[in-house]
Design a protein around this motif. Structure first.
Motif, PDB file in Angstrom:
ATOM      1  N   THR A  12     -14.769  43.011  34.386  1.00 19.86           N
ATOM      2  CA  THR A  12     -15.849  42.298  35.118  1.00 19.86           C
ATOM      3  C   THR A  12     -16.497  43.153  36.137  1.00 19.86           C
ATOM      4  O   THR A  12     -17.714  43.259  36.344  1.00 19.86           O
ATOM      5  CB  THR A  12     -15.132  40.997  35.855  1.00 19.86           C
ATOM      6  OG1 THR A  12     -14.599  40.312  34.743  1.00 19.86           O
ATOM      7  CG2 THR A  12     -16.209  40.047  36.308  1.00 19.86           C
ATOM      8  N   LEU A  13     -15.746  43.988  36.949  1.00 18.81           N
ATOM      9  CA  LEU A  13     -16.405  44.774  38.127  1.00 18.81           C
ATOM     10  C   LEU A  13     -17.353  45.810  37.308  1.00 18.81           C
ATOM     11  O   LEU A  13     -18.422  46.146  37.890  1.00 18.81           O
ATOM     12  CB  LEU A  13     -15.256  45.449  38.925  1.00 18.81           C
ATOM     13  CG  LEU A  13     -14.484  44.456  39.790  1.00 18.81           C
ATOM     14  CD1 LEU A  13     -13.408  45.133  40.500  1.00 18.81           C
ATOM     15  CD2 LEU A  13     -15.511  43.960  40.775  1.00 18.81           C
ATOM     16  N   SER A  14     -16.824  46.197  36.076  1.00 17.41           N
ATOM     17  CA  SER A  14     -17.893  47.467  35.476  1.00 17.41           C
ATOM     18  C   SER A  14     -19.042  46.876  34.911  1.00 17.41           C
ATOM     19  O   SER A  14     -20.098  47.172  35.004  1.00 17.41           O
ATOM     20  CB  SER A  14     -17.097  47.839  34.307  1.00 17.41           C
ATOM     21  OG  SER A  14     -17.057  47.033  33.179  1.00 17.41           O
ATOM     22  N   LEU A  16     -20.635  44.481  36.565  1.00 14.98           N
ATOM     23  CA  LEU A  16     -21.371  44.500  37.956  1.00 14.98           C
ATOM     24  C   LEU A  16     -22.079  45.828  38.175  1.00 14.98           C
ATOM     25  O   LEU A  16     -23.042  45.949  38.505  1.00 14.98           O
ATOM     26  CB  LEU A  16     -20.579  44.312  39.343  1.00 14.98           C
ATOM     27  CG  LEU A  16     -20.200  42.616  39.458  1.00 14.98           C
ATOM     28  CD1 LEU A  16     -18.904  42.591  40.514  1.00 14.98           C
ATOM     29  CD2 LEU A  16     -21.273  42.019  39.575  1.00 14.98           C
ATOM     30  N   TYR A  17     -21.362  46.960  37.828  1.00 14.85           N
ATOM     31  CA  TYR A  17     -21.932  48.156  38.301  1.00 14.85           C
ATOM     32  C   TYR A  17     -22.696  48.656  37.130  1.00 14.85           C
ATOM     33  O   TYR A  17     -23.671  49.530  37.372  1.00 14.85           O
ATOM     34  CB  TYR A  17     -20.735  49.140  38.349  1.00 14.85           C
ATOM     35  CG  TYR A  17     -19.878  49.257  39.580  1.00 14.85           C
ATOM     36  CD1 TYR A  17     -20.627  49.409  40.872  1.00 14.85           C
ATOM     37  CD2 TYR A  17     -18.570  48.807  39.698  1.00 14.85           C
ATOM     38  CE1 TYR A  17     -19.904  49.101  42.212  1.00 14.85           C
ATOM     39  CE2 TYR A  17     -17.822  48.658  40.813  1.00 14.85           C
ATOM     40  CZ  TYR A  17     -18.512  48.896  42.037  1.00 14.85           C
ATOM     41  OH  TYR A  17     -18.005  48.842  43.066  1.00 14.85           O
ATOM     42  N   ASN A  19     -25.154  46.773  36.072  1.00 12.96           N
ATOM     43  CA  ASN A  19     -26.203  45.830  36.340  1.00 12.96           C
ATOM     44  C   ASN A  19     -26.472  44.920  35.056  1.00 12.96           C
ATOM     45  O   ASN A  19     -27.575  44.870  34.687  1.00 12.96           O
ATOM     46  CB  ASN A  19     -27.205  46.448  36.856  1.00 12.96           C
ATOM     47  CG  ASN A  19     -27.266  47.432  37.952  1.00 12.96           C
ATOM     48  OD1 ASN A  19     -26.806  46.928  38.966  1.00 12.96           O
ATOM     49  ND2 ASN A  19     -28.025  48.436  38.130  1.00 12.96           N
ATOM     50  N   ARG A  22     -26.692  38.314  35.794  1.00 17.01           N
ATOM     51  CA  ARG A  22     -25.872  37.633  36.454  1.00 17.01           C
ATOM     52  C   ARG A  22     -24.944  36.525  35.551  1.00 17.01           C
ATOM     53  O   ARG A  22     -23.701  36.221  35.945  1.00 17.01           O
ATOM     54  CB  ARG A  22     -26.585  36.617  37.429  1.00 17.01           C
ATOM     55  CG  ARG A  22     -25.842  36.071  38.218  1.00 17.01           C
ATOM     56  CD  ARG A  22     -26.598  35.300  39.386  1.00 17.01           C
ATOM     57  NE  ARG A  22     -27.076  36.028  40.334  1.00 17.01           N
ATOM     58  CZ  ARG A  22     -27.894  35.988  41.509  1.00 17.01           C
ATOM     59  NH1 ARG A  22     -27.924  34.425  41.863  1.00 17.01           N
ATOM     60  NH2 ARG A  22     -28.213  36.898  42.244  1.00 17.01           N
ATOM     61  N   VAL A  25     -21.814  38.480  34.083  1.00 19.03           N
ATOM     62  CA  VAL A  25     -20.965  38.474  35.156  1.00 19.03           C
ATOM     63  C   VAL A  25     -20.183  37.447  35.563  1.00 19.03           C
ATOM     64  O   VAL A  25     -19.157  37.468  35.695  1.00 19.03           O
ATOM     65  CB  VAL A  25     -21.669  39.364  36.471  1.00 19.03           C
ATOM     66  CG1 VAL A  25     -20.545  39.570  37.437  1.00 19.03           C
ATOM     67  CG2 VAL A  25     -22.154  40.727  36.098  1.00 19.03           C
ATOM     68  N   TRP A  29     -16.262  36.550  34.901  1.00 21.09           N
ATOM     69  CA  TRP A  29     -15.361  36.111  36.066  1.00 21.09           C
ATOM     70  C   TRP A  29     -14.848  34.992  35.796  1.00 21.09           C
ATOM     71  O   TRP A  29     -13.482  34.827  36.006  1.00 21.09           O
ATOM     72  CB  TRP A  29     -16.381  36.259  37.378  1.00 21.09           C
ATOM     73  CG  TRP A  29     -15.508  36.129  38.499  1.00 21.09           C
ATOM     74  CD1 TRP A  29     -15.328  34.917  39.276  1.00 21.09           C
ATOM     75  CD2 TRP A  29     -14.618  37.196  39.165  1.00 21.09           C
ATOM     76  NE1 TRP A  29     -14.406  35.066  40.289  1.00 21.09           N
ATOM     77  CE2 TRP A  29     -14.190  36.302  40.389  1.00 21.09           C
ATOM     78  CE3 TRP A  29     -14.336  38.354  38.905  1.00 21.09           C
ATOM     79  CZ2 TRP A  29     -13.306  37.080  41.168  1.00 21.09           C
ATOM     80  CZ3 TRP A  29     -13.714  38.935  39.850  1.00 21.09           C
ATOM     81  CH2 TRP A  29     -13.059  38.390  41.055  1.00 21.09           C
TER      82      TRP A  29
END
Length: 59
Positions: A12-14, A16-17, A19, A22, A25, A29
């Protein structure tokens, strides 16, 4: 459950990075959060249900 946490949250964090949108992500999550919550609830209730009662108490 540890594998889910140690792989799902970094995935999930990847997102975010990278881009990602939304919705992607937030969707990832929520999927990870719900799965961890259900597995934790199952783990807690199954541990309580199968625990032997202390000596001297009915059970």
């Amino acid at each position: 459950m540890d594998t889910l946490i140690s792989s799902g949250l970094p995935a999930t964090l990847s997102a975010l990075y990278r881009n990602a949108s939304r919705m992607v992500v937030l969707g990832a999550w929520w999927v990870v959060l719900i799965a961890v919550t259900l597995l934790t609830a199952h783990h807690i209730t199954s541990g309580v249900a199968t625990a032997p009662s202390p000596v001297g108490f009915p059970g």
